[in-house]
Write a protein that holds these residues in place. Sequence first.
Motif, PDB file in Angstrom:
ATOM      1  N   ARG A 213       0.837  -1.211   0.000  1.00  0.00           N
ATOM      2  CA  ARG A 213       0.000   0.000   0.000  1.00  0.00           C
ATOM      3  C   ARG A 213       0.870   1.258   0.000  1.00  0.00           C
ATOM      4  N   ILE A 214       1.941   1.230   0.798  1.00  0.00           N
ATOM      5  CA  ILE A 214       2.843   2.388   0.852  1.00  0.00           C
ATOM      6  C   ILE A 214       3.534   2.597  -0.484  1.00  0.00           C
ATOM      7  N   LEU A 215       3.995   1.508  -1.086  1.00  0.00           N
ATOM      8  CA  LEU A 215       4.636   1.591  -2.398  1.00  0.00           C
ATOM      9  C   LEU A 215       3.687   2.196  -3.430  1.00  0.00           C
ATOM     10  N   CYS A 216       2.453   1.724  -3.457  1.00  0.00           N
ATOM     11  CA  CYS A 216       1.473   2.232  -4.428  1.00  0.00           C
ATOM     12  C   CYS A 216       1.207   3.719  -4.217  1.00  0.00           C
ATOM     13  N   TYR A 217       1.122   4.125  -2.957  1.00  0.00           N
ATOM     14  CA  TYR A 217       0.909   5.539  -2.645  1.00  0.00           C
ATOM     15  C   TYR A 217       2.081   6.389  -3.132  1.00  0.00           C
ATOM     16  N   GLU A 218       3.303   5.915  -2.884  1.00  0.00           N
ATOM     17  CA  GLU A 218       4.487   6.670  -3.287  1.00  0.00           C
ATOM     18  C   GLU A 218       4.611   6.745  -4.813  1.00  0.00           C
ATOM     19  N   ILE A 219       4.237   5.674  -5.503  1.00  0.00           N
ATOM     20  CA  ILE A 219       4.295   5.677  -6.969  1.00  0.00           C
ATOM     21  C   ILE A 219       3.325   6.709  -7.538  1.00  0.00           C
TER      22      ILE A 219
ATOM     23  N   LYS B 109      -3.893   2.362  -7.404  1.00  0.00           N
ATOM     24  CA  LYS B 109      -4.819   1.221  -7.448  1.00  0.00           C
ATOM     25  C   LYS B 109      -4.436   0.257  -8.571  1.00  0.00           C
ATOM     26  N   LEU B 110      -4.000   0.803  -9.707  1.00  0.00           N
ATOM     27  CA  LEU B 110      -3.599  -0.050 -10.826  1.00  0.00           C
ATOM     28  C   LEU B 110      -2.394  -0.904 -10.445  1.00  0.00           C
ATOM     29  N   ILE B 111      -1.420  -0.295  -9.763  1.00  0.00           N
ATOM     30  CA  ILE B 111      -0.247  -1.043  -9.302  1.00  0.00           C
ATOM     31  C   ILE B 111      -0.660  -2.105  -8.289  1.00  0.00           C
ATOM     32  N   LEU B 112      -1.565  -1.744  -7.381  1.00  0.00           N
ATOM     33  CA  LEU B 112      -2.027  -2.683  -6.351  1.00  0.00           C
ATOM     34  C   LEU B 112      -2.698  -3.899  -6.976  1.00  0.00           C
ATOM     35  N   TYR B 113      -3.588  -3.668  -7.937  1.00  0.00           N
ATOM     36  CA  TYR B 113      -4.286  -4.785  -8.585  1.00  0.00           C
ATOM     37  C   TYR B 113      -3.322  -5.628  -9.419  1.00  0.00           C
ATOM     38  N   THR B 114      -2.375  -4.968 -10.072  1.00  0.00           N
ATOM     39  CA  THR B 114      -1.395  -5.707 -10.882  1.00  0.00           C
ATOM     40  C   THR B 114      -0.530  -6.599 -10.008  1.00  0.00           C
ATOM     41  N   LEU B 115      -0.068  -6.068  -8.888  1.00  0.00           N
ATOM     42  CA  LEU B 115       0.752  -6.856  -7.975  1.00  0.00           C
ATOM     43  C   LEU B 115      -0.049  -8.012  -7.377  1.00  0.00           C
ATOM     44  N   SER B 116      -1.285  -7.747  -6.986  1.00  0.00           N
ATOM     45  CA  SER B 116      -2.123  -8.793  -6.382  1.00  0.00           C
ATOM     46  C   SER B 116      -2.357  -9.931  -7.368  1.00  0.00           C
ATOM     47  N   LEU B 117      -2.648  -9.583  -8.613  1.00  0.00           N
ATOM     48  CA  LEU B 117      -2.875 -10.609  -9.630  1.00  0.00           C
ATOM     49  C   LEU B 117      -1.596 -11.409  -9.885  1.00  0.00           C
TER      50      LEU B 117
END
Length: 244
Positions: free
Chosen positions: A108-114, A125-133
């Motif tokens: 979550r912190i990484l996605c926020y910083e990106i 959110k796009l990074i979060l979903y990509t990483l989760s998948l």
Amino acid sequence: MIAEFALFSGIGDVIQDAFIALIPLSIFFILFQILYLKLPTGHVINLFKGILFTLIGMVLFLQGVHIAFIPAGNSIGTFFSTIGKAWMLIPFGFFLGMLATYAEPAVRILCYEIEKSSSGFIKGKLILYTLSLGVGIAVAIGMARIVYGFSFLPIIITGYAIAILLLWLSDRDFVGIAFDSGGVATGPMAVTFLMALAVGAAAGIEGRDPVIDGFGLIALIALAPILSILILGIIFRIKKVKTS
């Protein structure tokens, strides 16, 4: 009464570990404060309040890991493998891999910083979903490896060979993000729960060695975000070419 005792079982060691982790950082800050920083008193007080909250959070989380996450992961892995439906570990692993990554605080912190660093061009959110998948797929592959017994080396060697190839094809903005994502995704959620799940599954399947077959999942989890983010970078690169 017995359940309450079990809840706090081993908490003394956990508190000791948390103190050992935080005291050197606190001493380091105090030295810099005295010699160089000279921050206002209010700022220093707030910082030590933050350290106290961090200490409490570490103790609660690590204690929860020891009494809940690791035993639960082992029990779930052993359950599926002993009821004769070990194949169910594959979709179950995919689901848990996605959830563990989605819940990972460091992700979550990484996605926020990106998103902040790119001024909103790359959505968190796009990074979060990509990483989760990506991690979900990696965990599913790891479970399939345990269930069907194929070798770990070809998977990891092929994966990193593909990653090196994708470095040349992906948008340069995503290269650093991809490799940082690999380290961030292997946080406490993945390591404590998913690794315990893999070891428990390997222990319950006849002919599997928990050491040989149970470990290696974290390496796959570290590789998955690299590949998924680099692929996302290729998509962004194609979009840039089309709009230019």
